[in-house]
Design an enzyme around this catalytic site. Structure first.
Site, short mmCIF file in Angstrom:
data_model
loop_
_atom_site.label_atom_id
_atom_site.label_comp_id
_atom_site.label_asym_id
_atom_site.label_seq_id
_atom_site.Cartn_x
_atom_site.Cartn_y
_atom_site.Cartn_z
N CYS A 2 0.75 -1.23 0.03
CA CYS A 2 0.02 0.01 0.09
C CYS A 2 0.89 1.22 0.02
CB CYS A 2 -0.83 0.19 1.29
SG CYS A 2 -0.01 0.33 2.61
N LYS A 585 1.11 -1.23 -8.66
CA LYS A 585 2.36 -0.94 -9.51
C LYS A 585 3.54 -1.26 -8.88
CE LYS A 585 4.06 2.51 -12.59
NZ LYS A 585 4.09 1.74 -13.77
N1 GLU Z 1 -1.31 -6.54 5.25
C1 GLU Z 1 -2.05 -5.36 5.30
C2 GLU Z 1 -3.25 -5.57 5.10
O1 GLU Z 1 -3.70 -6.39 4.27
C3 GLU Z 1 -1.28 -4.16 4.61
C4 GLU Z 1 -1.37 -4.46 3.13
C5 GLU Z 1 -0.60 -3.31 2.49
O2 GLU Z 1 0.45 -3.10 2.44
O3 GLU Z 1 -1.38 -2.83 1.59
O4 GLU Z 1 -4.14 -4.89 5.46
#
Ligand code: GLU
Length: 590
Positions: A2, A585
């Protein structure tokens, strides 16, 4: 994988954070969320892309000068409002967002459940929140609780915490974290581009470090020891940080059109900066090129150029598939890693291990200030400008053109390489600005967009190119595409050649031409419809997509019609071109 963003300063935090998240959306767009402090922590989080939010509504938060935001690419727990970040602590004293995966989250969760903690989401992130709460019982400050909790997390993670008493705390181990600084305004983010409109001064946080801002004071700490580290502020080189479609329907089309500019960036850089690097390539025992996804294909084409022009025994490896090579990596080896983001987890892990073995590392990265650059002995920036479409186009072109040039420098013919790239840039520009090329490709794309399976054939310089064409079609149109080595076709994939199946063949005026024509004859004999991308028409082509013959750089030229074909197919199918489903990306998780 993210994007995280934090802000504290004189502006209205929600506006700055929204702007930042919009620029980070390429990293994930399953859901978004923002938390600010206005007496208490106020939270707003929803499924969908931040762009959708901007068009439809506003956050309706009171004005505040501190907050954090997150745009998610779900790894643990479904895509829902509840699982969206940030996550609030039970007593609402802090909110937390995470980038990464807590690999030991189930062990941690079981222990916390036993202690009586209740969970309301399915994410690994909530485990971090509860773990910090648990540490708060024995530690006398939230900062200390965050620090010791973070040390217990396995995997590549970065977290950002907003506290009710107006602090921002972030800790990094694996996933990226940078801090932009403009006087008393501080920006925390996953990349430098997201705060480029505000500042070009940044602190690049390393793995194992945490940053805290309180009362406009920024401090950096070593997570293990808790000791303070002096701040080293860098100036980031943002030549072209503008993020705008500039009249094009999609970023993808705009970015394909920027390919000649990207080639010029390489040409204008000259070859002097590569002389030591070329020596290191020649002296290396083994040269490995490494990448993931489209950059993996670029790595493969770079290795191709190294073998053909540089006469170097170079081998390409996919980032996630390197385990067996760990036995082989030695001091005199060299790794070349092309990457858009410079943050791909699969590749970073390899580079970290290689570094410990004394392997020299060279990277060609588009994002200034990224981790890969910091891990490298030879660091080169592609200067392609922001690539916003999740599907890589101009950066791929830049990567393989750069690989071509380096191979020429290695062979002592760098100047010829530069000349050839200059000519290629002109030919590409003319090609892209000729309306009939678009009309022809659009016409073929309309038909291809209705097919269930698409085959692509290529050999020698064009084998990686058809693989990249395959990737673009799969990503953009969600149609099954299959790149076949033209010479190997007869050994297996020939069984799939039935009447009417579409086969795109990329043919150059090179040593492989006759072999590729043999393959065309073999598929034609079984009734396939052949779409030929070539400088000259051929009687076995059912449809002809002409491209200029640019000699040694033909493969780079051939990328463009394939990218355009994939683009127009995605448009024809009504797909979200710039943000294809399920992918992000910059893949900063394993
Ligand atoms: N593991 C977390 C989730 O699934 C963060 C994933 C991410 O880096 O977007 O909410």
């Amino acid at each position: 994988m993210c994007g995280i963003f934090g802000y504290v300063g004189s502006k209205n935090a929600q506006e700055v954070i929204l702007e930042g998240l919009k620029r980070l959306e390429y990293r994930g767009y399953d859901s978004w969320g923002i938390a600010i402090v206005a007496d208490e922590i106020k939270l707003n989080k929803k499924v969908g892309a931040i762009g959708d939010l901007l068009q439809t509504s506003s956050l309706q938060f009171p004005t505040s000068n501190i907050g954090i935001g997150h745009t998610r690419w779900a790894t643990h727990g479904g895509i829902s409002d509840t699982n969206a970040h940030p996550h609030l602590s039970s007593d609402k004293s802090f909110a937390l967002a995470q980038n990464g995966i807590v690999e030991n989250y189930s062990q941690l969760k079981s222990a916390l459940l036993k202690k009586g903690y209740k969970f309301t989401t399915e994410t690994d992130t909530e485990v971090i929140v509860k773990l910090i709460e648990d540490k708060q019982i024995t530690k006398n400050s939230l900062k200390e609780a965050v620090r010791v909790a973070f040390l217990e997390l396995h995997g590549r993670n970065t977290i950002i915490v907003l506290t009710k008493d107006n602090q921002l705390i972030a800790a990094r181990n694996g996933s990226p974290l940078v801090v932009g600084i403009k006087g008393k305004e501080i920006f925390f983010s996953s990349d430098t581009l997201s705060f480029a409109p505000f500042t070009d001064k940044a602190l690049i946080v390393d793995n194992g470090q945490m940053v805290i801002v309180k009362d406009s004071k920024l401090e950096l700490f070593d997570i293990k020891s808790g000791k303070k580290i002096p701040l080293k502020i860098e100036k980031i080189d943002f030549k072209t940080s503008k993020v705008d479609k500039e009249g094009y329907d999609h970023f993808m089309l705009k970015e394909i059109h920027e390919s000649p500019y990207v080639l010029n960036q390489i040409v204008n850089h000259g070859i002097d900066a590569y002389l030591d690097f070329a020596k290191a390539i020649k002296n290396a025992e083994n040269v490995y090129t490494i990448g993931s996804g489209t950059a993996g294909v670029a790595a493969s084409q770079i290795a191709f150029y190294m073998r053909v022009f540089g006469k170097v025994r170079a081998e390409a490896v996919i980032g996630a598939d390197i385990y067996e090579y760990y036995n082989l990596l030695e001091k005199n080896d060299l790794i070349i890693a092309p990457s858009q983001s410079g943050e791909t987890a699969d590749v970073l892990e390899v580079l970290e291990i290689a570094r410990q073995r004394g392997v020299k590392i060279a990277s060609y990265v588009n994002m200034p200030g990224s981790t890969m650059i910091r891990l490298s002995d030879f660091k080169f920036l592609s200067r392609a400008g922001p690539e916003i479409c999740v599907m890589s186009t101009k950066v791929f072109t830049s990567q393989i053109a750069w690989g071509y040039l380096i191979s020429k420098v290695v062979s002592g013919k760098g100047k010829i390489g530069l000349e050839n790239l200059k000519k290629l840039s002109i030919a590409m520009d003319e090609y892209l600005n000729t309306e009939s090329n678009h009309e022809n490709i659009k016409k073929q794309a309309k038909v291809l967009a209705k097919k269930k399976d698409i085959f692509l054939l290529g050999k020698f310089q064009n084998f990686n190119i058809i693989k990249e064409g395959m990737i673009k079609m799969i990503e953009g149109s969600y149609i099954h595409a299959h790149g076949i080595p033209a010479g190997d076709l007869k050994h297996y994939a020939i069984t799939l050649m039935e009447r009417g199946v579409p086969v795109i063949v990329v043919l150059s005026e090179d040593v492989a031409k006759d072999d590729v024509i043999n393959a065309v004859n073999q598929v034609k004999a079984r009734g396939a419809l052949v779409y030929g991308i070539a400088p000259k028409n051929h009687d076995k082509f059912d449809y002809f997509i002409p491209v200029p013959d640019t000699g040694e750089t033909s493969a780079i030229m051939n990328v463009i019609p394939l990218q355009l074909l994939a683009y127009y197919m995605a448009v024809e199918r009504g797909n979200n071109v710039d943000k294809p489903r399920n992918i992000a990306k910059s893949v900063t998780v394993k």
